[in-house]
Design a protein around this motif. Sequence first.
Motif, short mmCIF file in Angstrom:
data_model
loop_
_atom_site.label_atom_id
_atom_site.label_comp_id
_atom_site.label_asym_id
_atom_site.label_seq_id
_atom_site.Cartn_x
_atom_site.Cartn_y
_atom_site.Cartn_z
N ILE A 105 0.87 -1.17 0.00
CA ILE A 105 0.00 0.00 0.00
C ILE A 105 0.91 1.22 0.00
CG2 ILE A 105 -1.75 1.33 1.24
CD1 ILE A 105 -2.68 -1.33 2.50
N VAL A 106 0.83 2.00 -1.05
CA VAL A 106 1.69 3.18 -1.21
C VAL A 106 0.82 4.42 -1.06
CG1 VAL A 106 3.35 4.36 -2.67
CG2 VAL A 106 3.15 1.86 -2.79
N LEU A 107 1.14 5.22 -0.06
CA LEU A 107 0.38 6.44 0.20
C LEU A 107 1.04 7.61 -0.53
CD1 LEU A 107 -0.16 6.04 4.06
CD2 LEU A 107 -1.62 5.22 2.19
N ILE A 108 0.25 8.32 -1.33
CA ILE A 108 0.78 9.38 -2.17
C ILE A 108 0.09 10.71 -1.88
CG2 ILE A 108 1.47 7.81 -4.00
CD1 ILE A 108 -1.00 8.76 -5.60
N HIS A 109 0.71 11.79 -2.38
CA HIS A 109 0.13 13.14 -2.40
C HIS A 109 -0.20 13.63 -1.00
CE1 HIS A 109 -1.71 16.63 -4.18
NE2 HIS A 109 -1.70 16.13 -5.40
N LEU A 110 0.67 13.38 -0.02
CA LEU A 110 0.47 13.91 1.31
C LEU A 110 0.63 15.43 1.31
CD1 LEU A 110 1.01 10.85 1.97
CD2 LEU A 110 2.00 11.65 4.12
N SER A 111 -0.20 16.09 2.06
CA SER A 111 -0.11 17.54 2.21
C SER A 111 1.16 17.92 2.95
CB SER A 111 -1.33 18.05 2.98
OG SER A 111 -1.15 19.37 3.41
N ASP A 112 1.77 19.03 2.54
CA ASP A 112 2.95 19.53 3.25
C ASP A 112 2.61 20.00 4.66
OD1 ASP A 112 4.55 19.07 1.03
OD2 ASP A 112 4.35 21.11 0.26
N ARG A 113 1.39 20.50 4.84
CA ARG A 113 1.04 21.14 6.11
C ARG A 113 0.09 20.31 6.97
NH1 ARG A 113 0.15 24.78 2.17
NH2 ARG A 113 -2.11 24.66 2.45
N ASN A 114 -0.73 19.50 6.35
CA ASN A 114 -1.83 18.87 7.08
C ASN A 114 -1.73 17.35 7.15
OD1 ASN A 114 -3.30 21.37 7.57
ND2 ASN A 114 -3.69 21.37 5.35
N SER A 115 -0.50 16.85 7.13
CA SER A 115 -0.28 15.40 7.23
C SER A 115 0.90 15.15 8.16
CB SER A 115 -0.02 14.79 5.86
OG SER A 115 1.24 15.22 5.35
N HIS A 116 1.10 13.88 8.47
CA HIS A 116 2.25 13.45 9.27
C HIS A 116 2.62 12.06 8.77
CE1 HIS A 116 4.76 12.09 12.57
NE2 HIS A 116 4.80 13.34 13.04
N ALA A 117 3.71 11.97 8.04
CA ALA A 117 4.04 10.74 7.30
C ALA A 117 4.13 9.52 8.22
CB ALA A 117 5.35 10.94 6.53
N LEU A 118 4.85 9.63 9.31
CA LEU A 118 5.03 8.47 10.19
C LEU A 118 3.70 8.04 10.82
CD1 LEU A 118 8.42 9.28 11.96
CD2 LEU A 118 7.99 7.66 10.09
N ARG A 119 2.90 9.01 11.20
CA ARG A 119 1.58 8.68 11.75
C ARG A 119 0.71 7.99 10.71
NH1 ARG A 119 -3.12 12.97 13.75
NH2 ARG A 119 -4.82 11.44 13.70
N PHE A 120 0.69 8.53 9.50
CA PHE A 120 -0.13 7.95 8.44
C PHE A 120 0.31 6.51 8.18
CE2 PHE A 120 -2.03 11.74 5.94
CZ PHE A 120 -2.37 12.38 7.13
N GLN A 121 1.62 6.31 8.06
CA GLN A 121 2.15 4.98 7.79
C GLN A 121 1.75 4.00 8.90
OE1 GLN A 121 6.43 4.45 8.15
NE2 GLN A 121 6.44 3.16 6.31
N LYS A 122 1.91 4.41 10.15
CA LYS A 122 1.59 3.53 11.27
C LYS A 122 0.11 3.18 11.33
CE LYS A 122 2.14 2.98 16.27
NZ LYS A 122 0.78 2.43 16.45
N GLU A 123 -0.75 4.19 11.15
CA GLU A 123 -2.18 3.94 11.25
C GLU A 123 -2.66 3.00 10.14
OE1 GLU A 123 -4.89 7.08 12.04
OE2 GLU A 123 -3.54 8.11 13.44
#
Length: 244
Positions: free
Chosen positions: A201-219
């Motif tokens: 599962i590859v998560l793309i197009h994360l917002s620069d301001r309104n995301s958190h990569a490590l949190r998104f990946q973990k959840e």
Amino acid sequence: MNLHVIGTGSKGNAYIIQNDDEALLIECGVKFSESLKALNFNTRKVAGMLISHSHLDHCKHVKDVIKAGIDVFCLKETSDTFGISNHRINHVLPGKTFMVGSFKVAAFDLKHDVPCLGFIVEHSSTGRFCFITDSYYCEYKLPAMNNMIVEANYCDTILKARLDAGEEPSFLRDRVIRSHMSLQTCKQLLQANDLKNVFNIVLIHLSDRNSHALRFQKEIKDLTAKKVTVAENGTVIAFGKTPF
């Protein structure tokens, strides 16, 4: 096959699915010279390019792609914004299946603020994968996948906190929630589909301001128990029918 992330996010999107013999390009919002480097300048193996919609961060450099002799597959509404009438432009209809070299592609409507397509792609080396970006919702239940490329642009709670702190104007908040997929909606999409055979599962197009990569990946990993990668410029991922 490998997935090469040339660019992802609002500054420009471009992705390549390729092995030594053939390649499928998706989006051209990054200078085409960057994709050429990832292709080792071998455009002869490129079967074609899919473009989801007409926003510049997804299609800005389409003229360079066409000049390289590469066929482009997109909506007519998208190609109308190019100002190009060329035999390399192939119009795609949602709900229809077509071949791009050895890649079997089915297009479907997404919910964005301009006409936008998602794609289901099948190939003997990748199995079946989807590409979903720039959509606040996907109304379809997808066939069983081996790999998934899906937008997780923002988190509701991060966006609300920034709005409450005066760091995000309300008009931008309104545009985001009407045009992009939240982490919460991405999780609902994954829960609604059969993930039994999914390897990536590859998560793309994360917002620069309104995301958190490590949190998104973990959840997403905690939810699915799958390999989850947050795409970054330059990321290369093994993208086949098996985990290896």
